[in-house]
Design a protein around this motif. Structure first.
Motif, PDB file in Angstrom:
ATOM      1  N   UNK A  17      31.772  12.852  12.341  1.00 46.07           N
ATOM      2  CA  UNK A  17      32.572  11.690  11.976  1.00 46.07           C
ATOM      3  C   UNK A  17      31.986  10.985  10.760  1.00 46.07           C
ATOM      4  N   UNK A  18      32.885  10.442   9.959  1.00 49.07           N
ATOM      5  CA  UNK A  18      32.512   9.587   8.847  1.00 49.07           C
ATOM      6  C   UNK A  18      33.401   8.362   8.851  1.00 49.07           C
ATOM      7  N   UNK A  19      32.832   7.189   8.654  1.00 49.95           N
ATOM      8  CA  UNK A  19      33.590   5.948   8.680  1.00 49.95           C
ATOM      9  C   UNK A  19      34.033   5.598   7.262  1.00 49.95           C
ATOM     10  N   UNK A  20      35.321   5.733   7.033  1.00 50.47           N
ATOM     11  CA  UNK A  20      35.879   5.484   5.700  1.00 50.47           C
ATOM     12  C   UNK A  20      35.968   3.994   5.382  1.00 50.47           C
ATOM     13  N   UNK A  21      35.702   3.128   6.340  1.00 54.01           N
ATOM     14  CA  UNK A  21      35.616   1.702   6.046  1.00 54.01           C
ATOM     15  C   UNK A  21      34.231   1.352   5.516  1.00 54.01           C
ATOM     16  N   UNK A  22      33.221   2.102   5.959  1.00 49.26           N
ATOM     17  CA  UNK A  22      31.849   1.830   5.538  1.00 49.26           C
ATOM     18  C   UNK A  22      31.526   2.466   4.189  1.00 49.26           C
ATOM     19  N   UNK A  23      32.142   3.602   3.894  1.00 50.90           N
ATOM     20  CA  UNK A  23      31.905   4.350   2.654  1.00 50.90           C
ATOM     21  C   UNK A  23      33.271   4.780   2.120  1.00 50.90           C
ATOM     22  N   UNK A  24      33.455   4.783   0.827  1.00 51.32           N
ATOM     23  CA  UNK A  24      34.726   5.205   0.244  1.00 51.32           C
ATOM     24  C   UNK A  24      34.828   6.727   0.281  1.00 51.32           C
ATOM     25  N   UNK A  25      35.150   7.248   1.479  1.00 50.42           N
ATOM     26  CA  UNK A  25      35.251   8.696   1.648  1.00 50.42           C
ATOM     27  C   UNK A  25      36.380   9.286   0.805  1.00 50.42           C
ATOM     28  N   UNK A  26      37.472   8.558   0.663  1.00 48.36           N
ATOM     29  CA  UNK A  26      38.600   9.074  -0.116  1.00 48.36           C
ATOM     30  C   UNK A  26      38.164   9.359  -1.553  1.00 48.36           C
ATOM     31  N   UNK A  27      37.447   8.445  -2.171  1.00 56.44           N
ATOM     32  CA  UNK A  27      36.982   8.654  -3.548  1.00 56.44           C
ATOM     33  C   UNK A  27      35.929   9.760  -3.603  1.00 56.44           C
ATOM     34  N   UNK A  28      35.029   9.752  -2.641  1.00 61.26           N
ATOM     35  CA  UNK A  28      33.983  10.778  -2.629  1.00 61.26           C
ATOM     36  C   UNK A  28      34.584  12.177  -2.557  1.00 61.26           C
ATOM     37  N   UNK A  48      21.711  22.766  19.835  1.00 63.43           N
ATOM     38  CA  UNK A  48      22.711  23.798  20.115  1.00 63.43           C
ATOM     39  C   UNK A  48      23.430  24.286  18.845  1.00 63.43           C
ATOM     40  N   UNK A  49      23.292  23.556  17.746  1.00 68.59           N
ATOM     41  CA  UNK A  49      23.996  23.910  16.506  1.00 68.59           C
ATOM     42  C   UNK A  49      23.398  25.175  15.895  1.00 68.59           C
ATOM     43  N   UNK A  50      24.305  26.102  15.519  1.00 71.42           N
ATOM     44  CA  UNK A  50      23.902  27.372  14.929  1.00 71.42           C
ATOM     45  C   UNK A  50      24.812  27.707  13.754  1.00 71.42           C
ATOM     46  N   UNK A  51      24.269  28.427  12.802  1.00 69.09           N
ATOM     47  CA  UNK A  51      25.066  28.885  11.651  1.00 69.09           C
ATOM     48  C   UNK A  51      26.284  29.651  12.153  1.00 69.09           C
ATOM     49  N   UNK A  52      27.414  29.364  11.534  1.00 65.86           N
ATOM     50  CA  UNK A  52      28.656  30.054  11.856  1.00 65.86           C
ATOM     51  C   UNK A  52      29.554  29.333  12.836  1.00 65.86           C
ATOM     52  N   UNK A  53      29.025  28.351  13.571  1.00 66.77           N
ATOM     53  CA  UNK A  53      29.876  27.619  14.508  1.00 66.77           C
ATOM     54  C   UNK A  53      30.868  26.752  13.734  1.00 66.77           C
ATOM     55  N   UNK A  54      32.113  26.657  14.217  1.00 66.39           N
ATOM     56  CA  UNK A  54      33.096  25.797  13.553  1.00 66.39           C
ATOM     57  C   UNK A  54      32.695  24.334  13.610  1.00 66.39           C
ATOM     58  N   UNK A  55      33.072  23.611  12.566  1.00 60.99           N
ATOM     59  CA  UNK A  55      32.833  22.164  12.516  1.00 60.99           C
ATOM     60  C   UNK A  55      34.056  21.501  11.882  1.00 60.99           C
ATOM     61  N   UNK A  56      34.406  20.349  12.421  1.00 54.36           N
ATOM     62  CA  UNK A  56      35.575  19.581  11.988  1.00 54.36           C
ATOM     63  C   UNK A  56      35.075  18.239  11.453  1.00 54.36           C
ATOM     64  N   UNK A  57      35.646  17.775  10.349  1.00 50.43           N
ATOM     65  CA  UNK A  57      35.309  16.458   9.823  1.00 50.43           C
ATOM     66  C   UNK A  57      36.391  15.470  10.236  1.00 50.43           C
ATOM     67  N   UNK A  58      35.972  14.414  10.918  1.00 53.43           N
ATOM     68  CA  UNK A  58      36.864  13.367  11.410  1.00 53.43           C
ATOM     69  C   UNK A  58      36.592  12.089  10.632  1.00 53.43           C
ATOM     70  N   UNK A  59      37.596  11.606   9.909  1.00 55.91           N
ATOM     71  CA  UNK A  59      37.473  10.320   9.216  1.00 55.91           C
ATOM     72  C   UNK A  59      37.978   9.231  10.139  1.00 55.91           C
TER      73      UNK A  59
END
Length: 155
Positions: A17-28, A48-59
């Motif tokens: 997760x990234x908080x778009x209110x705290x950082x201007x994620x849209x511009x970044x 438990x994190x390993x190379x190749x596992x799927x990851x999703x970015x949630x704004x």
């Protein structure tokens, strides 16, 4: 609320997760849609994190400002390494933020009964990483273009 332990048997994807209110994620992300790392809290999940596992970015953020929800998808690039004392851990990522028209809005995902129980809805303030179960990740992939996620597998 009970904190459900993540297991590799039912891990569909990590959710960062990234908080778009705290950082201007849209511009970044307009300047560079590639994400090569993101802060995570040390603990059993990071181990438990390993190379190749799927990851999703949630704004996340104030619901009225931007179309929050799933903004990107990719893979864990490498196992996170311990940070020096007092510094944040970073999960190495190979993730690309989707074009705005392809992002999946929070309200669309919340309305999908297969995703209603996702941790990001139950505990939105929880630290990174969050997760999606295998069934939840498959449901999410149904909202994304096929090329964005490739074969649905936690690898």
């Amino acid at each position: 609320m009970t904190d459900r332990r993540v297991s590799l048997d039912d891990l569909g994807a990590w959710l960062i997760k990234g908080n778009a209110d705290a950082v201007d994620l849209a511009a970044r992300f307009a300047a560079d849609p590639r994400v090569t790392g993101w802060c995570v809290r040390p603990g059993y999940r990071v181990r438990l994190m390993r190379a190749g596992q799927p990851v999703v970015f949630w704004a996340s953020g104030s619901r009225g400002r931007l179309p929050y929800g799933v903004w990107g998808i990719g893979r864990i690039a490498a196992t996170p390494e311990p940070a020096p004392p007092g510094e944040a851990w970073t999960a190495p990522l190979d993730l690309t933020i989707l074009d705005e028209s392809l992002r999946v809005r929070r309200d669309v995902l919340r309305a999908d009964p297969r995703l209603a129980g996702a941790e990001v809805f139950r505990q939105p303030q929880a630290a990174n990483p969050s997760y999606l179960t295998v069934a939840q990740f498959e449901a999410l992939c149904g909202h994304l273009p096929a090329w964005a996620h490739g074969p649905v597998s936690a690898g």
